[in-house]
Design an enzyme around this catalytic site. Structure first.
Site, mmCIF file in Angstrom:
data_model
loop_
_atom_site.group_PDB
_atom_site.id
_atom_site.type_symbol
_atom_site.label_atom_id
_atom_site.label_comp_id
_atom_site.label_asym_id
_atom_site.label_seq_id
_atom_site.Cartn_x
_atom_site.Cartn_y
_atom_site.Cartn_z
ATOM 1 N N SER A 1 -9.414 0.751 3.042
ATOM 2 C CA SER A 1 -8.625 1.633 2.218
ATOM 3 C C SER A 1 -7.484 0.934 1.475
ATOM 4 C CB SER A 1 -8.046 2.762 3.067
ATOM 5 O OG SER A 1 -7.204 2.255 4.076
ATOM 6 N N SER B 1 -9.523 -1.792 7.103
ATOM 7 C CA SER B 1 -8.960 -1.492 5.779
ATOM 8 C C SER B 1 -8.140 -2.615 5.162
ATOM 9 C CB SER B 1 -8.122 -0.215 5.848
ATOM 10 O OG SER B 1 -8.976 0.905 5.932
ATOM 11 N N LYS C 1 0.859 -1.194 0.000
ATOM 12 C CA LYS C 1 0.000 0.000 0.000
ATOM 13 C C LYS C 1 0.890 1.236 0.000
ATOM 14 C CE LYS C 1 -3.932 1.595 2.857
ATOM 15 N NZ LYS C 1 -4.811 1.188 3.981
#
Lengths: 458, 70
Positions: free
Chosen positions: A150, A174, A74
């Protein structure tokens, strides 16, 4: 070839790390125009890391456990020489990171090969990865639908078979929401298990990091490689390493297993309940599974997590919210501002409630070893969806994706999300396997049982 | 708390926090803030005794066993 076999093939010299790296690069090239998972490609680094592995093997050195395994992170993880975007436009102004995040360093030491950085909701404040700056991440099972967030790029990259392993962060769900919607394995470890140093924070008192992967074995290998104390991360509470590799195949016989009812059933659609029922049925072959277990104060815990998230998140970005709000993500900027304006009493009460809540949750785990519930109320909604109906109640779509994950992470419990496939649906929906703090081993043992039963898979 | 009360709070708090905000932004923020008011109400109703402290407490330094002082 599955990932454990691939690692074995690299170790044996049947395949080179470079060859595996090039195959991943090719797959990213073939699929990412649709998935939009990658925001940065570190292919030169990947090739150098892969060549180093091949060189070590040629020199007769023993290889580390993840030698040659392609992965991506990420884009809130620091990568040396790359600016850490955290999904934002504003962070483009930051200098490139001087060194890798701790978990990236540990994966590199274990031989993994870093392919790049992945799309996410801006500053991790979202569950959909509809990022206005870098474009929405598209679900590999249906590109008109969200990936969750996310860590949406992390879910998409594994689901699209670009990489077998990705790292994400989980403040309120997330890792678990994209794992659920993309149909991949996800592990949110115990709060305080893995170092967060070198990652861009969202909510200091709730942030966790962890892996998403194509199999339970990949996830467990990566998790073991990333463990270790870090006195420089004030949120890293682990004082030692507790490897799970040796106990992964211990099964679930003898475990006290329950399915959460109440809040977790009321906020699950029929598809979500079906996914849980399938998982419970598969585990029942090895151990009794009781329905309708009550989790304490789930609604209040979600409220407290919501309040703390808004307040800490808003405070973290207050300076930029004052001067350049127009440069923020339109989907979340008003929520950030609203959080910055909350009275202090709300957050203080939420933190005081959290301690009482933790004691109640830990008491629950005196009676249970493993608890099951859905990870999301629904399968992946279409990109742009504003409202969801869950059992006759209307909910704003974006926050509603975390309804079932927030109460659990607020207690800090470890959770594996198993990729399940509700009957009659072409879309996956994950099931959370929850254990007491520091008992990741139980979550992963149950995960392997579900994988071996053939009900949980990519 | 009415919608207008929420909007008035948002505008006043924004001034206190030095957060410039036009009318459109204030209304958008108030929509979110109003939802949080409802969420926070549920927490407000939870009785908390004075000795119920937050879960994590600031630590000035790692605790060490007492050493003899010169």
């Amino acid at each position: 070839m599955n990932t454990p076999a691939l690692l074995q093939a690299i170790a044996n010299g049947e395949r080179s790390a470079r060859e595996v790296c090039e195959a991943a690069i090719e797959q990213i090239g073939a699929t990412d125009s649709q998935a939009n998972a990658f925001t940065e490609r570190t292919f030169a680094r990947a090739r150098a890391e892969a060549d180093a592995i091949d060189g070590r093997r040629a020199g007769g050195e023993p290889l580390p456990p993840l030698a040659g395994l392609p992965y991506a992170v990420k884009n809130l993880f620091d990568i040396e020489g790359v600016t850490t975007l955290a999904g934002s436009r504003i962070n483009r102004e930051l200098p490139p990171a001087a060194r890798d995040a701790v978990l990236v360093q540990r994966l590199q030491s274990a031989g993994a090969v870093l392919l790049g950085a992945l799309n996410m909701d801006e500053y991790a404040y979202g569950f959909t990865t509809e990022n206005s700056h870098y474009g929405p991440c598209r679900n590999p099972h249906d590109p008109s639908r969200i990936c969750g967030g996310s860590s949406g790029g992390s879910g998409a990259a594994v689901a699209a078979r670009q990489v077998p392993l990705a790292l994400g962060s989980d403040t309120n769900g997330s890792i678990r929401v994209p794992a659920s919607l993309c149909g991949v394995w996800g592990l949110k470890p115990t709060f305080g298990r893995l170092s967060r140093r070198g990652s861009y924070p969202f909510v200091h008192s709730l942030d966790h990091l962890g892996p998403l992967a194509d199999s339970v074995e990949t996830m467990a290998l990566a998790y073991d490689a990333m463990q270790g104390p870090d006195p420089l991360d004030p949120g890293c509470h682990a004082l030692g390493v507790q490897p799970v590799g040796g106990v992964l195949g211990a099964g679930v016989a003898g475990l006290r297993i329950g399915v959460l009812g109440g809040y977790f059933s009321e906020l699950a659609t029929p598809a979500a309940r079906d996914a849980v029922a399938q998982a419970a049925q598969a585990l029942r072959a090895h151990a009794p599974v009781q329905e309708g277990v009550a989790w304490p104060d789930a609604g209040l815990a979600r409220a407290a997590a919501f309040v703390i998230t808004a307040s800490e998140g808003g405070s973290l970005h207050l300076a930029d919210l004052r001067t350049r709000p127009h440069e923020f993500e339109p989907h979340s900027v008003d929520r950030f501002i609203a959080g910055a304006l909350q009275p202090a009493d709300w957050s203080l009460r939420a933190h005081r409630f959290r301690r009482m809540y933790r004691d109640k949750v830990n008491a629950l785990f005196q009676e249970w070893d493993l608890l099951l519930c859905a990870a999301t109320p629904v399968s992946a909604p279409a990109i742009g969806t504003e409202w969801l109906e869950i059992n006759g109640q209307r909910h704003p779509c974006r926050p509603a994706m975390g309804l079932l994950t927030q109460p659990i992470s607020f207690a800090g419990c470890p959770v594996v999300v198993a990729p399940m496939w509700p009957a009659g649906s072409a879309l996956p929906l994950g099931v959370q396997l929850v254990a007491a703090p520091w008992r990741e081993d139980l979550c992963l043992r149950a995960a392997l049982a579900l994988q071996q039963a053939g009900v949980a898979h990519l | 708390m009415s919608d207008e009360d929420v909007l008035a709070y948002v505008q006043a708090a924004a001034k206190a926090m030095a957060l410039p905000m036009d009318e459109a932004r204030a209304r958008a923020v108030a929509l979110h803030f109003g939802r949080t008011v409802a969420i926070a109400r549920a927490l407000d109703a939870v009785p908390l005794a004075p000795d119920q402290e937050p879960a994590e407490i600031f630590r000035p330094a790692p605790f060490r066993a007492m050493e003899p002082r010169a």
